[in-house]
Enzyme design. Structure first.
Site, PDB file in Angstrom:
ATOM      1  N   ARG A  76      92.143  31.847 120.352  1.00 15.50           N
ATOM      2  CA  ARG A  76      93.451  32.523 120.344  1.00 15.50           C
ATOM      3  C   ARG A  76      94.578  31.488 120.388  1.00 15.50           C
ATOM      4  O   ARG A  76      94.468  30.460 121.047  1.00 15.50           O
ATOM      5  CB  ARG A  76      93.537  33.518 121.507  1.00 15.50           C
ATOM      6  CG  ARG A  76      92.498  34.636 121.342  1.00 15.50           C
ATOM      7  CD  ARG A  76      92.426  35.567 122.531  1.00 15.50           C
ATOM      8  NE  ARG A  76      93.667  36.308 122.727  1.00 15.50           N
ATOM      9  CZ  ARG A  76      93.855  37.149 123.747  1.00 15.50           C
ATOM     10  NH1 ARG A  76      92.923  37.338 124.651  1.00 15.50           N
ATOM     11  NH2 ARG A  76      94.994  37.792 123.857  1.00 15.50           N
ATOM     12  N   GLN A  82     103.295  37.105 125.836  1.00 17.06           N
ATOM     13  CA  GLN A  82     102.719  36.303 126.931  1.00 17.06           C
ATOM     14  C   GLN A  82     103.345  34.911 126.978  1.00 17.06           C
ATOM     15  O   GLN A  82     103.464  34.316 128.048  1.00 17.06           O
ATOM     16  CB  GLN A  82     101.204  36.174 126.749  1.00 17.06           C
ATOM     17  CG  GLN A  82     100.476  37.485 127.015  1.00 17.06           C
ATOM     18  CD  GLN A  82      98.982  37.378 126.733  1.00 17.06           C
ATOM     19  OE1 GLN A  82      98.458  36.290 126.492  1.00 17.06           O
ATOM     20  NE2 GLN A  82      98.297  38.505 126.775  1.00 17.06           N
ATOM     21  N   SER A  91     106.604  43.688 122.179  1.00 13.90           N
ATOM     22  CA  SER A  91     106.134  43.916 123.551  1.00 13.90           C
ATOM     23  C   SER A  91     107.193  43.606 124.604  1.00 13.90           C
ATOM     24  O   SER A  91     106.878  43.066 125.665  1.00 13.90           O
ATOM     25  CB  SER A  91     104.876  43.084 123.846  1.00 13.90           C
ATOM     26  OG  SER A  91     103.931  43.191 122.819  1.00 13.90           O
ATOM     27  N   ASP A 133      98.699  47.669 123.158  1.00 11.64           N
ATOM     28  CA  ASP A 133      97.337  47.782 123.677  1.00 11.64           C
ATOM     29  C   ASP A 133      96.770  49.185 123.463  1.00 11.64           C
ATOM     30  O   ASP A 133      95.567  49.392 123.559  1.00 11.64           O
ATOM     31  CB  ASP A 133      97.296  47.437 125.175  1.00 11.64           C
ATOM     32  CG  ASP A 133      97.169  45.937 125.400  1.00 11.64           C
ATOM     33  OD1 ASP A 133      96.925  45.208 124.412  1.00 11.64           O
ATOM     34  OD2 ASP A 133      97.305  45.501 126.551  1.00 11.64           O
ATOM     35  N   LYS A 188      94.359  39.534 119.074  1.00 11.46           N
ATOM     36  CA  LYS A 188      93.908  39.904 120.420  1.00 11.46           C
ATOM     37  C   LYS A 188      92.431  39.542 120.574  1.00 11.46           C
ATOM     38  O   LYS A 188      91.915  38.739 119.799  1.00 11.46           O
ATOM     39  CB  LYS A 188      94.144  41.402 120.641  1.00 11.46           C
ATOM     40  CG  LYS A 188      95.621  41.776 120.645  1.00 11.46           C
ATOM     41  CD  LYS A 188      96.271  41.355 121.938  1.00 11.46           C
ATOM     42  CE  LYS A 188      97.741  41.751 121.934  1.00 11.46           C
ATOM     43  NZ  LYS A 188      98.365  41.529 123.232  1.00 11.46           N
TER      44      LYS A 188
END
Ligand code: DC
Length: 643
Positions: A125, A173, A199, A314, A341
């Site tokens: 990732r 993130q 997000s 999600d 993801k």
């Protein structure tokens, strides 16, 4: 890898209450910040899952004192306060994306060589944009040059902070990681988020948790955040239940016209995924917000939506599972970034929807789902907990859904299957049996009843046929009862309601040849074969938690306590005509003669002959449509199948 798990279908609407475990996202933020804070924090409502254990392990590794009662969901953390994280040190995030990314940003505020690593999936990732932003702030971060991924080695010597820009469209993130590291920088940090933001509720969540621990964060509307220096102060912090986990429970109620109460979540939640309930409302569900819980009731028919899920991505697989049962197509937009993801979630979701028979296609930023009839399947999960959980929900209305590698849910929701099963508690399994002669319409009616009730069909004739076919191909003498009996014991016959597997190979078609049809009555008269298959038929029913069994001795021998026994008949002329529809070179007189011969064989054999159970309901299908017969059966079952 764990064995595929069969999902037990919901046979009638439920009204249940559930408290899902604590939020993964909040737990990992609170754990990290408590680990950096001055003093002793008590965290309650903590999620016990692989990802949160990864974070708890990492903060202990960098020097925080962690006392965890995972079962009670309570963790006491004494943080390192103003002390830097000191290398040489390796911090392992395992499979947890938040842990790895957050730690990377925190590590650069420490001293010495600090390595951030994870398992193979996490190493795939991306972290390039985050590493670039940290380097722009003066940090030394080394990643494998070709991939810009983990393991990342930081040569840290504190950071002064200042100003930094970060693309907002890759992963929130990264921005959350910078935000949480910022109070540990000498001058604090001003973060500018460029491009389209994804997000954003996760950023709001990060800021909420930071503020609870004493950080000063101000939002610059439309552009980013300014964070003051000064570190964190310990506090007692309660973590709300996980809204992403809750999405599966809401979806379960939505697709089964059921009601679910989600305890501990309300409209004041700081989790963006709560928005999922509003999407279900647009699809026809009724949503009620109470002070301490959310209640959702599914409609009798869902309708499709066109929805942008960029802020609560999600829940994309969950929405896709629900969309399979809508009356109109669903379009999901704005989530191109979820290809990075745990799996490529767009490709994985579309592939698995197709596997269960749904027409779905990928778009650049999402997918389009055209609802239609579903079929049993083993759903692949790509080691992605959200694919496993979403398709488990789908299975509640699609008998014969199995989930490959089901244990991957432990990443965020170790007790997921217990929670899902708990929504529709065990009750006496519903067993409907249909006996009758060949051509009476048993299999068509059994299938229609099973579809109406959300059950699977057990075609016991197919099991006798499977034995006959195997005896022929292995050249076992059909008249040698012991030899055919021994063969039956070693065969692995699997029925999932539509296909027949013999030792793993698809035998659905080959057991229907004329040769097998001729041999099967000899096999069916063999008491050893019958004894073995009878046990297998009973085990099948227990494993499925109910079903519709059709054969010759279902009501009389195999399931004497069945919920409902039906004996189907039809005039021999009609039965012969039905056979005509199945054969190419049809000869009416020969068909009548053949049926008469089979009736004679089936009812006169010594073991388990075809007979009406005394408590069976006789249904003559000669002049009735399948729908009429199914209505009659549903009527006979009465309250057992009514909500
Ligand atoms: O329903 P069918 O034609 O596929 O059944 C194949 C054979 O198996 C037929 O000869 C009847 C026999 N049979 C049986 O003896 N007991 C059952 N429970 C089911 C089928």
């Amino acid at each position: 890898m764990s064995r595929p798990r069969l999902i037990r279908p919901v046979t009638s609407p439920f009204d249940s209450s559930v408290r899902v475990p604590g939020s993964k996202s909040i737990t990992n933020r609170a754990l990290l910040i408590a680990g950096l804070a001055e003093g002793r924090s008590v965290l309650t409502g903590v999620l016990d899952a692989d990802d949160t254990r990864a974070m708890a392990g990492a903060i202990a590794d960098f020097g925080a004192v962690v006392e965890a009662d995972w079962e009670a969901g309570e963790i006491t953390v004494t943080g390192i306060g103003a002390d830097p994280i000191k290398g040489p040190l390796t911090l392992n995030a395992n499979q947890s994306g938040t842990t790895g990314r957050f730690l990377l940003a925190i590590a650069v505020t420490g001293t010495g060589a600090i390595t951030i690593d994870g398992d193979a999936q996490l190493r795939d990732r991306p972290i390039g944009d985050l590493a670039d932003a940290l380097v722009a702030l003066g940090a030394r971060v080394e990643t494998p040059s070709s991939t810009q991924s983990m393991p990342a080695v930081v040569h840290a010597d504190g950071l002064t902070g200042g100003e930094v820009a970060l693309p907002g469209n890759i992963s929130s993130q990264f921005a959350s990681a910078l935000l949480m590291a910022a109070p540990r920088m000498l001058n604090g940090l001003s973060i500018e988020l460029t491009g389209e933001l994804v997000s954003t509720p996760y950023l709001d969540m990060t800021v909420e948790v930071m503020r609870a621990f004493g950080a000063e964060v101000s939002e610059v509307p439309g552009t980013g955040f300014v964070v003051a220096p000064g570190g964190y102060r310990a506090c007692d912090y309660h973590i709300e239940p996980d809204a992403s986990a809750a999405s599966y429970m809401l979806a379960a109620a939505a697709i089964t016209a059921s009601t679910v109460q989600l305890e501990g979540l309300s409209s004041t939640s700081i989790q963006g995924d709560m928005e999922f309930a509003e999407i279900l409302a647009q699809m026809g569900a009724t949503v009620r917000h109470h002070a301490d819980r959310i209640e959702l009731t599914g409609p009798s028919q869902l309708i499709g939506v066109d929805a942008d899920l960029r802020d609560f991505s999600d829940t994309v697989p969950t929405l896709a599972a629900v969309a399979a049962y809508a009356s109109t197509p669903t379009t999901i937009r704005g989530v191109g970034f979820i290809r990075n993801k745990e799996s490529d979630r767009i490709e994985a979701t579309v592939t698995e929807l197709r596997r269960v028979g749904i027409d779905a296609s990928e778009t650049e930023n999402g997918m389009v789902i055209n609802p239609g009839p579903l079929q049993p399947a083993v759903v692949q999960t790509y080691d992605d907990h959200r694919i496993a959980m979403a398709f488990s929900v789908l299975g509640l209305r699609n008998p014969g859904t199995r989930i490959a590698n089901p244990d991957c849910v432990a990443k965020t929701f170790p007790n997921f299957y217990r929670a899902l099963d708990g929504l529709h508690p065990d009750r006496e399994p519903l067993v409907v049996v249909i006996d009758g002669p060949a051509g009476a319409g048993k299999s068509t009616v059994a299938k229609a009843i099973a579809d109406r009730l959300g059950l699977l069909v057990l075609d016991t004739g197919a099991m006798y046929r499977a034995v006959a076919h195997s005896a022929i191909t292995r050249e076992v003498d059909l008249s040698d009862w012991d030899a055919v009996g021994d063969l039956t014991k070693v065969l692995r016959i699997e029925l999932d309601g539509s296909t027949v597997l013999i030792d793993g190979a698809d035998a659905t078609q080959v057991i229907r040849t004329a040769e097998v049809s001729k041999a099967v009555s000899i096999v069916a008269a063999n008491p050893r074969v019958r004894a073995v298959l009878k046990n297998q038929q009973r085990s099948w029913m227990v494993a499925q938690g109910g079903g519709v069994a059709e054969g010759r001795d279902m009501g009389t021998v195999v399931f004497p306590n069945a919920t409902l026994k039906i004996f189907m008949t039809a005039a021999i002329e009609e039965r012969a005509k039905r056979r005509a529809a199945e054969s190419i070179d049809f000869d009416y007189d020969a068909a009548v003669a053949d049926l008469q011969r089979r009736d004679e064989v089936d009812s006169s054999r010594a073991v388990d002959p075809l007979a009406e159970a005394p408590d069976a309901v006789v249904i003559d299908s000669t002049n009735q449509s399948v729908d009429q017969i199914v209505d009659h059966v549903v009527d006979l079952l009465g309250d057992l199948v009514r909500p």
